[in-house]
Scaffold this active site. Structure first.
Site, PDB file in Angstrom:
ATOM      1  CE  LYS A 123      -3.851   2.023   2.637  1.00 38.23           C
ATOM      2  NZ  LYS A 123      -4.671   1.929   3.853  1.00 38.23           N
ATOM      3  CB  SER A 130      -8.087   3.641   2.768  1.00 41.20           C
ATOM      4  OG  SER A 130      -7.159   3.147   3.716  1.00 41.20           O
ATOM      5  CB  SER A 169      -7.999   0.824   5.741  1.00 39.03           C
ATOM      6  OG  SER A 169      -8.714   2.019   5.626  1.00 39.03           O
TER       7      SER A 169
HETATM    8  N1  GLN Z   1     -12.693   4.338   6.502  1.00 40.42           N
HETATM    9  C1  GLN Z   1     -12.045   4.694   7.732  1.00 40.42           C
HETATM   10  C2  GLN Z   1     -11.609   6.121   7.693  1.00 40.42           C
HETATM   11  O1  GLN Z   1     -11.795   6.722   6.702  1.00 40.42           O
HETATM   12  C3  GLN Z   1     -10.901   3.775   7.982  1.00 40.42           C
HETATM   13  C4  GLN Z   1      -9.692   4.103   7.209  1.00 40.42           C
HETATM   14  C5  GLN Z   1      -8.517   3.253   7.566  1.00 40.42           C
HETATM   15  O2  GLN Z   1      -8.646   2.227   8.202  1.00 40.42           O
HETATM   16  N2  GLN Z   1      -7.348   3.722   7.186  1.00 40.42           N
HETATM   17  O3  GLN Z   1     -11.105   6.669   8.619  1.00 40.42           O
END
Ligand code: GLN
Length: 484
Positions: A79, A154, A178
């Site tokens: 990532k 994400s 994410s």
């Molecule tokens: N969707 C969550 C956020 O936007 C989690 C994102 C993540 O785990 N990096 O904060």
């Protein structure tokens, strides 16, 4: 001839080790898949073609001299929030375009030390803020199971790359879901480790008290293998606890599963609920027992999570000022204008929204009302989770309340996008490990079942996952586009 559609990381390492495959052959195989599939899917921001080839040649040379590693010749998609020496790392943000880290994150270093090869950097929501991988400065990633749907986020690029077999394994980061959300939407396995067992050194911070790097794989044993390699002490991350990952599979007989009713309520798509129940019943038929319970404070989890995550983000992202990090600033302007210009042009809308809301939640006069209150709730939620985990080995829930949705469907409405995390944030608030495993297809789209366990009990999660994999063969599910 090797078949990348069924090849596991473990098998790759064995074959490279025995000499029946060279690391370079493996890398070429996957680079070719990336060339064919990535234009449709957009899973990678950077394909590290040259670096991967060079690394593979090094591995092959070392193997000839007797070097052995647990991930010999295994391509890993990383990532783009994880620092990779010599490979551009953008966090899917304009502000970091062209940034080439001078060092590897600890996880990357450890993978390389076992012979793994970074094949590319995967797409994501900018700075890991999002649940669909639509909020990337490099365009959205498309779901391999249906190209007009999102991958979740994400870590959507890692999810899609692994699911379409453009890489046998990948790394994501999980602040509030994410790793698990895209694992669920893409039909693969995603593990968020216990807070403090995987080094965050080199992980570009979004919300430090919540996030962990985690493996995303097709196969459960590969997930365990990556966990084994990336976890453990590191002098560069002071939040790490003493931990040694060990796992041997002995089945689920006697395993106690808690099924909290709040996660199985009306707000969740019926078909998702049916899929998760099928998984629970399957575990039961293998000797596990389940009980319906309640986790009442979970209804406050999403609100507490977003206040804490945004507050931490507002502080973490202060470093992108064009001086320390970020696009170069214009020295002819007064400093505050130069600073605002860099941040104004470099950050996307959602990132700005979060910095503003986080700054507000931390500001004098509101701190007690928002941030502090969220922290108190976090402690109470954690206590409630831990008290359940005294009586049960795992807590079962859906990973997301709905199957993968259409690109653009929720983009105008941040709150409905935040809802995607309603089932996943509890584990981050409590710091406990959680896994998402494929629970089947709904109208041809993957949905996931989530399991949480007590601190450092990743082994129990993998046992659950392995049992389900053996029974359903979810590792054999390949999206149509990847077969072409
Ligand atoms: N969707 C969550 C956020 O936007 C989690 C994102 C993540 O785990 N990096 O904060």
């Amino acid at each position: 001839m090797v078949n990348p559609l069924t090849l596991t990381a473990k098998e790759i390492a064995q074959q490279v080790s025995s000499g029946s495959l060279s690391a370079l052959d493996v890398v070429e195989l996957y680079l070719d898949r990336i060339r064919r599939l990535n234009p449709k899917i957009n899973a990678f921001i950077t394909v590290a073609e040259e670096q991967a080839r060079r690394a593979a040649e090094e591995v092959d040379k070392a193997v000839k001299k007797g070097f052995r590693g647990r991930l010999l010749g295994v391509p890993i998609a990383v990532k783009d929030v994880i620092s990779t020496k010599g490979i551009e790392t953008t966090c899917a943000s304009k502000i970091l375009r062209g940034y080439v880290p001078p060092y590897d994150a600890t996880v990357v270093k450890r993978l390389k030390a076992e012979g793994a090869i970074v094949i590319g950097k995967t797409n994501m929501d900018e700075f890991a803020m999002g649940s669909s991988t639509e909020l990337s400065a490099y365009g959205p990633t498309r779901n391999p199971w249906s190209l007009d749907r999102v991958t979740g986020g994400s870590s959507g690029g890692s999810g899609a790359a692994t699911s379409a077999r453009m890489a046998p394994t990948s790394l994501g980061s999980d602040t509030g879901g994410s790793v698990r959300c895209p694992a669920s939407f893409c039909g693969i396995v995603g593990l968020k480790p216990t807070y403090g067992v995987v080094s965050r050194y080199g992980l570009i911070s979004y919300a430090c008290s919540l996030e962990q790097i985690g493996p995303m794989t097709v196969d459960v044993e590969d997930c365990a293998l990556l966990m084994e390699v990336i976890s453990g002490r590191d002098g560069f991350d002071s939040t790490l606890i003493d931990y040694e990952f060990r796992w041997s599979y002995e089945g689920v007989k006697g395993l106690r599963i808690a099924v909290p009713k709040e996660f199985f309520s009306e707000g969740t798509d019926e078909r998702v609920l049916e899929s998760v129940w099928r998984v629970i019943k399957l575990l039961e038929s293998n000797g596990a027992v389940y009980e319906e319970v309640s986790l009442p404070l979970s209804r406050y989890a999403l609100a507490a999570y977003y206040i804490i995550a945004m507050s931490e983000a507002s502080s973490n992202l202060a470093r992108y000022d064009g001086i320390r990090y970020g696009m170069p600033y214009d020295p002819s302007l007064p400093w505050h204008e130069a600073f605002s210009k860099v941040r104004g042009e470099g950050f996307g809308l959602e990132v700005k929204r979060r910095i503003i809301l986080g700054t507000f939640a931390l500001s004098a006069g509101y701190y007690g009302r928002y941030y502090l209150k969220a922290l108190k709730l976090r402690a109470m939620i954690r206590d409630q989770v831990l008290s359940l985990l005294k009586r049960f080995d795992v807590i079962a829930t859906p990973t997301t309340p709905f199957p993968p949705f259409k690109l653009g469907e929720k983009i105008e409405d941040p709150l409905s996008l935040y809802m995607a995390d309603i089932d996943t944030v509890v584990a981050n608030l409590a710091g406990v490990p959680a896994i998402s495993i494929p629970a089947g297809l709904v109208d041809g789209l993957p949905v996931g079942a989530q399991f949480m366990a007590n601190y450092c009990r990743e082994d129990v999660l993998l046992t659950v996952a392995k049992c389900v994999q053996d029974e359903t063969h979810f590792d054999k599910l390949v999206p149509g586009v990847a077969k072409a």
